[in-house]
Write a protein that holds these residues in place. Structure first.
Motif, mmCIF file in Angstrom:
data_model
loop_
_atom_site.group_PDB
_atom_site.id
_atom_site.type_symbol
_atom_site.label_atom_id
_atom_site.label_comp_id
_atom_site.label_asym_id
_atom_site.label_seq_id
_atom_site.Cartn_x
_atom_site.Cartn_y
_atom_site.Cartn_z
ATOM 1 N N ARG A 124 -14.575 9.048 4.400
ATOM 2 C CA ARG A 124 -13.435 9.890 4.770
ATOM 3 C C ARG A 124 -12.189 9.041 4.996
ATOM 4 O O ARG A 124 -11.066 9.533 4.906
ATOM 5 N N TYR A 125 -12.373 7.765 5.284
ATOM 6 C CA TYR A 125 -11.222 6.863 5.450
ATOM 7 C C TYR A 125 -10.377 6.848 4.177
ATOM 8 O O TYR A 125 -9.167 6.999 4.223
ATOM 9 N N TRP A 126 -11.027 6.694 3.015
ATOM 10 C CA TRP A 126 -10.292 6.650 1.744
ATOM 11 C C TRP A 126 -9.732 8.019 1.378
ATOM 12 O O TRP A 126 -8.668 8.122 0.798
ATOM 13 N N LYS A 127 -10.458 9.054 1.742
ATOM 14 C CA LYS A 127 -9.923 10.403 1.539
ATOM 15 C C LYS A 127 -8.647 10.566 2.369
ATOM 16 O O LYS A 127 -7.644 11.114 1.899
ATOM 17 N N GLY A 128 -8.678 10.055 3.595
ATOM 18 C CA GLY A 128 -7.496 10.103 4.450
ATOM 19 C C GLY A 128 -6.326 9.329 3.859
ATOM 20 O O GLY A 128 -5.179 9.797 3.876
ATOM 21 N N LEU A 129 -6.595 8.151 3.311
ATOM 22 C CA LEU A 129 -5.528 7.373 2.670
ATOM 23 C C LEU A 129 -4.921 8.146 1.500
ATOM 24 O O LEU A 129 -3.696 8.135 1.308
ATOM 25 N N ALA A 130 -5.782 8.815 0.738
ATOM 26 C CA ALA A 130 -5.290 9.623 -0.390
ATOM 27 C C ALA A 130 -4.428 10.781 0.115
ATOM 28 O O ALA A 130 -3.372 11.068 -0.451
ATOM 29 N N LEU A 131 -4.878 11.433 1.177
ATOM 30 C CA LEU A 131 -4.091 12.527 1.754
ATOM 31 C C LEU A 131 -2.717 12.023 2.212
ATOM 32 O O LEU A 131 -1.710 12.686 2.010
ATOM 33 N N GLU A 132 -2.683 10.830 2.798
ATOM 34 C CA GLU A 132 -1.404 10.258 3.212
ATOM 35 C C GLU A 132 -0.490 10.035 2.003
ATOM 36 O O GLU A 132 0.709 10.316 2.069
ATOM 37 N N LYS A 133 -1.062 9.540 0.908
ATOM 38 C CA LYS A 133 -0.276 9.324 -0.312
ATOM 39 C C LYS A 133 0.308 10.634 -0.830
ATOM 40 O O LYS A 133 1.359 10.637 -1.465
ATOM 41 N N LEU A 134 -0.385 11.730 -0.553
ATOM 42 C CA LEU A 134 0.074 13.047 -0.987
ATOM 43 C C LEU A 134 0.986 13.714 0.049
ATOM 44 O O LEU A 134 1.388 14.859 -0.121
ATOM 45 N N GLY A 135 1.289 12.994 1.121
ATOM 46 C CA GLY A 135 2.168 13.533 2.153
ATOM 47 C C GLY A 135 1.483 14.454 3.143
ATOM 48 O O GLY A 135 2.140 15.134 3.921
ATOM 49 N N ARG A 136 0.159 14.472 3.147
ATOM 50 C CA ARG A 136 -0.607 15.378 4.012
ATOM 51 C C ARG A 136 -1.139 14.599 5.228
ATOM 52 O O ARG A 136 -2.326 14.465 5.442
ATOM 53 N N LYS A 137 -0.213 14.080 6.009
ATOM 54 C CA LYS A 137 -0.542 13.173 7.111
ATOM 55 C C LYS A 137 -1.367 13.830 8.221
ATOM 56 O O LYS A 137 -2.253 13.186 8.789
ATOM 57 N N ALA A 138 -1.124 15.071 8.526
ATOM 58 C CA ALA A 138 -1.884 15.747 9.589
ATOM 59 C C ALA A 138 -3.356 15.874 9.197
ATOM 60 O O ALA A 138 -4.242 15.675 10.042
ATOM 61 N N GLU A 139 -3.620 16.185 7.945
ATOM 62 C CA GLU A 139 -5.014 16.279 7.480
ATOM 63 C C GLU A 139 -5.695 14.915 7.532
ATOM 64 O O GLU A 139 -6.865 14.806 7.894
ATOM 65 N N ALA A 140 -4.953 13.879 7.155
ATOM 66 C CA ALA A 140 -5.496 12.523 7.206
ATOM 67 C C ALA A 140 -5.828 12.141 8.646
ATOM 68 O O ALA A 140 -6.914 11.620 8.926
ATOM 69 N N LYS A 141 -4.916 12.435 9.568
ATOM 70 C CA LYS A 141 -5.141 12.102 10.970
ATOM 71 C C LYS A 141 -6.381 12.817 11.502
ATOM 72 O O LYS A 141 -7.171 12.235 12.255
#
Length: 154
Positions: free
Chosen positions: A56-73
């Motif tokens: 999920r760490y890498w999924k979170g990094l991908a979400l951050e790249k997509l601007g979806r910071k709350a989901e990553a957090k």
């Protein structure tokens, strides 16, 4: 003549590690200046069902790249909470999900600390992440991910 360094990722639709593979493919495209292709792989990484995996760490990094910071957090917070909740103190003998039966206290705790390390890292707390990866490696000195992440953090 220079030597080429290749990393090959095989994508398996059944594996939660696909988030990691897709993220790194996206990173490669981004470094080549192909932002559109990179974004498509970050999107794929964000759609992988990572279940209870530290991937999920890498999924979170991908979400951050997509601007979806709350989901990553939220993913990083979950990694941290689940890691903290997984620490055990007594001998464990049980038959659970595949790969978890008859684990030692050290084996379970090294996974818990590794998970916490990824959570802290995603949340930007490198010092706590380093402590967790260090503890994971002390508990089980063959923990490849803890060693790899410590090398990156140093």
């Amino acid at each position: 003549m220079s030597q080429l360094n290749h990393q090959v990722f095989l994508v398996d639709e059944r594996s939660p590690r696909d988030a990691q593979a897709y993220y790194f493919i996206g990173e490669a495209y981004e470094k080549m200046g192909q932002r559109s292709k990179a974004k498509s792989y970050y999107k794929k990484a964000s759609e992988v069902d990572t279940k209870l995996s530290f991937c999920r760490y890498w999924k979170g990094l991908a979400l951050e790249k997509l601007g979806r910071k709350a989901e990553a957090k939220a993913l990083y917070d979950a990694l941290l909470a689940e890691g903290k909740g997984a620490i055990v103190e007594d001998i464990v003998s049980f038959y659970g999900a595949e790969g978890t039966s008859s684990l030692t206290v050290e084996g379970i705790n090294t996974m818990a600390y590794r998970m916490m390390g990824f959570g802290y890292l995603g949340l930007g707390d490198k010092a706590e992440a380093q402590k967790c990866f260090d503890t994971a490696l002390k508990l089980k000195n063959d923990n490849l991910w803890a060693k790899f992440m410590l090398d990156i953090l140093k």
